[in-house]
Design a protein around this motif. Structure first.
Motif, PDB file in Angstrom:
ATOM      1  N   GLU A  61       0.823  -1.203   0.000  1.00 27.93           N
ATOM      2  CA  GLU A  61       0.000   0.000   0.000  1.00 27.93           C
ATOM      3  C   GLU A  61       0.859   1.256   0.000  1.00 27.93           C
ATOM      4  N   GLU A  62       0.393   2.291  -0.672  1.00 29.83           N
ATOM      5  CA  GLU A  62       1.051   3.596  -0.598  1.00 29.83           C
ATOM      6  C   GLU A  62       0.393   4.395   0.516  1.00 29.83           C
ATOM      7  N   ILE A  63       1.218   5.129   1.267  1.00 31.18           N
ATOM      8  CA  ILE A  63       0.733   5.861   2.436  1.00 31.18           C
ATOM      9  C   ILE A  63       0.974   7.351   2.249  1.00 31.18           C
ATOM     10  N   CYS A  64      -0.035   8.144   2.573  1.00 30.35           N
ATOM     11  CA  CYS A  64       0.101   9.596   2.611  1.00 30.35           C
ATOM     12  C   CYS A  64      -0.481  10.043   3.950  1.00 30.35           C
ATOM     13  N   ILE A  65       0.354  10.619   4.793  1.00 29.64           N
ATOM     14  CA  ILE A  65      -0.074  11.047   6.122  1.00 29.64           C
ATOM     15  C   ILE A  65      -0.106  12.565   6.147  1.00 29.64           C
ATOM     16  N   GLY A  66      -1.224  13.105   6.488  1.00 29.89           N
ATOM     17  CA  GLY A  66      -1.350  14.548   6.634  1.00 29.89           C
ATOM     18  C   GLY A  66      -1.496  14.880   8.104  1.00 29.89           C
ATOM     19  N   GLY A  67      -0.845  15.925   8.521  1.00 30.62           N
ATOM     20  CA  GLY A  67      -0.986  16.286   9.911  1.00 30.62           C
ATOM     21  C   GLY A  67       0.096  17.225  10.374  1.00 30.62           C
ATOM     22  N   TYR A  68       0.127  17.399  11.665  1.00 31.56           N
ATOM     23  CA  TYR A  68       1.085  18.301  12.296  1.00 31.56           C
ATOM     24  C   TYR A  68       1.793  17.530  13.395  1.00 31.56           C
ATOM     25  N   PHE A  69       3.101  17.310  13.228  1.00 29.24           N
ATOM     26  CA  PHE A  69       3.871  16.526  14.177  1.00 29.24           C
ATOM     27  C   PHE A  69       4.478  17.360  15.294  1.00 29.24           C
ATOM     28  N   ASN A  70       4.277  18.672  15.274  1.00 29.21           N
ATOM     29  CA  ASN A  70       4.825  19.554  16.302  1.00 29.21           C
ATOM     30  C   ASN A  70       6.334  19.403  16.454  1.00 29.21           C
ATOM     31  N   GLY A  71       7.010  19.217  15.346  1.00 25.34           N
ATOM     32  CA  GLY A  71       8.459  19.096  15.375  1.00 25.34           C
ATOM     33  C   GLY A  71       9.082  19.983  14.323  1.00 25.34           C
ATOM     34  N   HIS A  72      10.346  20.296  14.518  1.00 24.51           N
ATOM     35  CA  HIS A  72      11.101  21.055  13.524  1.00 24.51           C
ATOM     36  C   HIS A  72      12.138  20.119  12.919  1.00 24.51           C
ATOM     37  N   VAL A  73      12.060  19.904  11.612  1.00 25.20           N
ATOM     38  CA  VAL A  73      12.988  18.983  10.957  1.00 25.20           C
ATOM     39  C   VAL A  73      14.276  19.664  10.544  1.00 25.20           C
ATOM     40  N   GLY A  74      14.313  20.967  10.583  1.00 24.93           N
ATOM     41  CA  GLY A  74      15.544  21.702  10.325  1.00 24.93           C
ATOM     42  C   GLY A  74      15.895  21.868   8.868  1.00 24.93           C
ATOM     43  N   VAL A  75      16.872  22.713   8.646  1.00 26.15           N
ATOM     44  CA  VAL A  75      17.280  23.081   7.300  1.00 26.15           C
ATOM     45  C   VAL A  75      18.221  22.050   6.685  1.00 26.15           C
TER      46      VAL A  75
END
Length: 105
Positions: free
Chosen positions: A31-45
């Motif tokens: 299956e292909e997965i697409c997750i939408g949402g807000y993880f409350n994290g900063h992944v950085g530059v």
């Protein structure tokens, strides 16, 4: 989905991550997965150590919640999609208050 906000008790965040992992484990690899949402994290530059899941375009520095997001993305063969598109400087900041500015990851 919406992750617990920063400052929540550690056990609330841990339960969220366990539930998230349980859901993803139950999805067949075909299956292909697409997750939408807000993880409350900063992944950085920078995408150092996470080149496969981070496209290299972001804002500010990575925090612990951003690391957790990358670990989940790596474990489940996902990508943090909004890091794969360059944005103009005026579109980088999604929240600003006083001297503090962030971008939603």
């Amino acid at each position: 989905m919406y992750a617990p906000q920063a400052g929540y008790k550690e056990d609330v965040e841990e339960k969220f991550l366990q539930d998230f992992d349980s859901i993803l484990i139950g999805i067949p690899e075909s299956e292909e997965i697409c997750i939408g949402g807000y993880f409350n994290g900063h992944v950085g530059v920078t995408n150092e150590s996470y080149e496969r899941v981070h496209g290299g375009w972001k804002y500010v520095s990575r925090n612990d919640d951003g690391d957790q997001l990358f670990q989940a993305a790596t474990a489940f063969n996902l990508a943090v999609v909004n890091t794969w598109f360059q944005k103009s400087p005026k579109h980088l900041i999604t929240y600003k208050s006083g001297n503090h500015a962030t971008q939603i990851d």
